[in-house]
Design a protein around this motif. Sequence first.
Motif, PDB file in Angstrom:
ATOM      1  N   PHE A 141       4.923  -9.004   7.691  1.00 29.75           N
ATOM      2  CA  PHE A 141       5.199  -9.763   6.478  1.00 29.75           C
ATOM      3  C   PHE A 141       5.136  -8.802   5.303  1.00 29.75           C
ATOM      4  O   PHE A 141       4.068  -8.318   4.941  1.00 29.75           O
ATOM      5  CB  PHE A 141       4.168 -10.885   6.289  1.00 29.75           C
ATOM      6  CG  PHE A 141       4.149 -11.906   7.401  1.00 29.75           C
ATOM      7  CD1 PHE A 141       4.976 -13.007   7.371  1.00 29.75           C
ATOM      8  CD2 PHE A 141       3.289 -11.740   8.487  1.00 29.75           C
ATOM      9  CE1 PHE A 141       4.949 -13.946   8.396  1.00 29.75           C
ATOM     10  CE2 PHE A 141       3.250 -12.669   9.511  1.00 29.75           C
ATOM     11  CZ  PHE A 141       4.090 -13.774   9.465  1.00 29.75           C
ATOM     12  N   ARG A 142       6.291  -8.531   4.716  1.00 26.65           N
ATOM     13  CA  ARG A 142       6.363  -7.612   3.577  1.00 26.65           C
ATOM     14  C   ARG A 142       6.963  -8.346   2.382  1.00 26.65           C
ATOM     15  O   ARG A 142       8.038  -8.927   2.484  1.00 26.65           O
ATOM     16  CB  ARG A 142       7.230  -6.389   3.921  1.00 26.65           C
ATOM     17  CG  ARG A 142       6.714  -5.535   5.075  1.00 26.65           C
ATOM     18  CD  ARG A 142       5.527  -4.730   4.625  1.00 26.65           C
ATOM     19  NE  ARG A 142       5.008  -3.890   5.672  1.00 26.65           N
ATOM     20  CZ  ARG A 142       5.271  -2.576   5.779  1.00 26.65           C
ATOM     21  NH1 ARG A 142       6.072  -2.004   4.902  1.00 26.65           N
ATOM     22  NH2 ARG A 142       4.728  -1.873   6.751  1.00 26.65           N
ATOM     23  N   LEU A 163       0.721  -6.697  17.047  1.00 30.61           N
ATOM     24  CA  LEU A 163       0.759  -6.064  15.731  1.00 30.61           C
ATOM     25  C   LEU A 163       0.802  -7.138  14.660  1.00 30.61           C
ATOM     26  O   LEU A 163       1.559  -8.110  14.763  1.00 30.61           O
ATOM     27  CB  LEU A 163       1.990  -5.158  15.602  1.00 30.61           C
ATOM     28  CG  LEU A 163       2.317  -4.638  14.196  1.00 30.61           C
ATOM     29  CD1 LEU A 163       1.237  -3.684  13.713  1.00 30.61           C
ATOM     30  CD2 LEU A 163       3.689  -3.964  14.163  1.00 30.61           C
ATOM     31  N   LEU A 164       0.007  -6.967  13.620  1.00 30.90           N
ATOM     32  CA  LEU A 164       0.063  -7.808  12.427  1.00 30.90           C
ATOM     33  C   LEU A 164       0.084  -6.878  11.220  1.00 30.90           C
ATOM     34  O   LEU A 164      -0.880  -6.172  10.939  1.00 30.90           O
ATOM     35  CB  LEU A 164      -1.143  -8.748  12.356  1.00 30.90           C
ATOM     36  CG  LEU A 164      -1.178  -9.691  11.136  1.00 30.90           C
ATOM     37  CD1 LEU A 164       0.078 -10.537  11.072  1.00 30.90           C
ATOM     38  CD2 LEU A 164      -2.433 -10.551  11.149  1.00 30.90           C
ATOM     39  N   ASP A 165       1.232  -6.891  10.525  1.00 34.79           N
ATOM     40  CA  ASP A 165       1.459  -5.993   9.401  1.00 34.79           C
ATOM     41  C   ASP A 165       1.710  -6.845   8.162  1.00 34.79           C
ATOM     42  O   ASP A 165       2.694  -7.582   8.103  1.00 34.79           O
ATOM     43  CB  ASP A 165       2.648  -5.082   9.692  1.00 34.79           C
ATOM     44  CG  ASP A 165       2.925  -4.109   8.561  1.00 34.79           C
ATOM     45  OD1 ASP A 165       2.059  -3.957   7.683  1.00 34.79           O
ATOM     46  OD2 ASP A 165       4.011  -3.506   8.545  1.00 34.79           O
ATOM     47  N   ILE A 166       0.843  -6.739   7.161  1.00 33.21           N
ATOM     48  CA  ILE A 166       0.922  -7.573   5.964  1.00 33.21           C
ATOM     49  C   ILE A 166       0.908  -6.681   4.729  1.00 33.21           C
ATOM     50  O   ILE A 166       0.068  -5.783   4.614  1.00 33.21           O
ATOM     51  CB  ILE A 166      -0.249  -8.575   5.904  1.00 33.21           C
ATOM     52  CG1 ILE A 166      -0.180  -9.544   7.086  1.00 33.21           C
ATOM     53  CG2 ILE A 166      -0.241  -9.339   4.586  1.00 33.21           C
ATOM     54  CD1 ILE A 166      -1.389 -10.457   7.174  1.00 33.21           C
ATOM     55  N   SER A 193      -2.672  -4.041   9.876  1.00 33.57           N
ATOM     56  CA  SER A 193      -2.453  -3.320   8.620  1.00 33.57           C
ATOM     57  C   SER A 193      -2.331  -4.352   7.506  1.00 33.57           C
ATOM     58  O   SER A 193      -1.459  -5.217   7.542  1.00 33.57           O
ATOM     59  CB  SER A 193      -1.181  -2.466   8.692  1.00 33.57           C
ATOM     60  OG  SER A 193      -0.927  -1.849   7.432  1.00 33.57           O
ATOM     61  N   ILE A 194      -3.213  -4.273   6.522  1.00 32.50           N
ATOM     62  CA  ILE A 194      -3.197  -5.178   5.378  1.00 32.50           C
ATOM     63  C   ILE A 194      -3.200  -4.334   4.106  1.00 32.50           C
ATOM     64  O   ILE A 194      -4.121  -3.547   3.879  1.00 32.50           O
ATOM     65  CB  ILE A 194      -4.400  -6.140   5.385  1.00 32.50           C
ATOM     66  CG1 ILE A 194      -4.375  -7.016   6.646  1.00 32.50           C
ATOM     67  CG2 ILE A 194      -4.398  -7.001   4.140  1.00 32.50           C
ATOM     68  CD1 ILE A 194      -5.541  -7.988   6.725  1.00 32.50           C
ATOM     69  N   VAL A 195      -2.159  -4.499   3.300  1.00 30.10           N
ATOM     70  CA  VAL A 195      -2.019  -3.777   2.039  1.00 30.10           C
ATOM     71  C   VAL A 195      -1.950  -4.803   0.918  1.00 30.10           C
ATOM     72  O   VAL A 195      -1.053  -5.655   0.910  1.00 30.10           O
ATOM     73  CB  VAL A 195      -0.757  -2.890   2.031  1.00 30.10           C
ATOM     74  CG1 VAL A 195      -0.597  -2.207   0.689  1.00 30.10           C
ATOM     75  CG2 VAL A 195      -0.833  -1.860   3.148  1.00 30.10           C
TER      76      VAL A 195
END
Length: 562
Positions: A141-142, A163-166, A193-195
């Motif tokens: 989710f970007r 994978l969970l990419d936020i 990955s949480i940004v």
Amino acid sequence: MFRSTGLAAHLPNTGRAGFALRPARCFRSSCCCFLILHPLSPRIHPPPKLHNPGYHLARALNICVMETRSRRRRRLSAPPPLCQGGVPGGSGPDRISELHDDVLIQILRRLRCAAAAARASAVSRRWREGGLWRHLPELSFRGVAHGDLEDALSQVALQKLSLLDIEITDRIPTEAVASLLSAAARLDPMELSIVIAWVVGSDDFVPIVLPSFARATSITLRLHDLHLSMPAQGGEFPALERLSIRSGTFDAGALISRCPRLRVLELIYCWGIETITVHSATIEELLVISDQLQGVDIVAPRLKKFTLHSDVSVDFSMSMSAPMVENLSWKCWSHGHFITAAVALAVGIEEMWRLVCTQLRTEGSGFILGLGIARSHSMIQVRNLQEMFPFPKISVLELCLDTRGHVYGGVVLNLLGVWNAIRTLKLVIDPDMLKEEVCPLDCPCGQPENWRSQNISLMGLEVVEIKNFKGSGHEIDLLKLLFRCAPLTKVTVKLASKVGPSSRGCKDAYEIFKANPSAECHIYLHRGNKIIFVDPPSCSRRSGTATSCSILTCESSRIGRM
């Protein structure tokens, strides 16, 4: 076949310049048969790729075809029938919806974006009705608003993600961050990955509990100045091997103790952490980037690579027990701090010299130590550099000296006494070309007074390079001392900008070089690659004769930057 009008209706923001189904070759494999989506003619301008799910879907379908077809293509006995009118359209079966769920999920995985996968579901009735994106093992989710993101995470059907990419770029309240971490923990990803770019209404003193991720092998957190805490009970990371945290504060020691398999640790601008404490039996790589540190405490028997970039305080000290370390990269600035509005305190090496920068790097099988040293105009607290840093065995010593015209032979001799086993010495004098000061008769820069006549053992020193050599009397004395104390084999001198071959200091250097024929000596002008002096042995080897030469003007290959 799909109806072209139906597909266009389900692709948002495509219009007539989107993607349509065209007749295409059909590849047969052991799994199934696919139809390939082709973009329209390049003369029609499609929307941007990043916002066009049709483009990503077409690419994903092509990848799946290439991966699943057999090595040998076999043409069908007859081309696939066209729809009415010879173009895609009319009535026909929904072939994409007939594909197996596993194949459909593999197609959507190629989009590498949960939002794009949800939009691409518009091309198939079953994709829409079944919500296949909810079953993807890898979700990214970007640029999704945090409110929509929480709703999307609640719809995910799988309980364990790969994978969970936020990445959240809008402003998010602190309580929403805590809710987001809890939602991510519920999905139990292997890679997380949480940004978060901006947090509003945060209270630095109210910590956010970092939940446990039992299956996670890699966690990357980019948090906007948030205070993290560990739960009172539990909070283990039994499978975690790589951890990267940026812009947050937490108890590093408590977190590391709950990661029994941690191998790579990155701590980047973690504010509020004055002393980095890393005690781990498994860590192999450590990266620390900070604004300012007061100390580093490392006990890591398996540590092989350690990178440190930070400003260090006057009372900084490092303790490191890492017998297997082989790759070190340190860059530490010593800017000091102001005691009052007009008085600053800095790290001092001697009475009038302060430490500006310390750099350590690995080159080949040895270590290179670089020290930036400057004339101090502030109060200094003299420190022993070996008490501040646990230096390994140094093979190359690089000194960058901002002298302002002062005598620097004494401080160089002092440092050579500390690192007397080096093989190469590089001196860069006044790289910034600052205005020279008037050195008074009682100036402490000449201390100790007998440094010119001292003798120290430098039996490993073979190569000396000096840049911006002015040829002043104390510089000539330093050259004599180096030849007297070390078995030099090569000396390279590059003159300062206003020093020419006919200057008194340059001629004195000629005499020193001629008095030491066993060393290969060169003098270069400040600019270019022109050599104005080559030692007699070098001239003899180049000319093939036994005649000696003193002052020469010849061209040679450019030497590397010193």
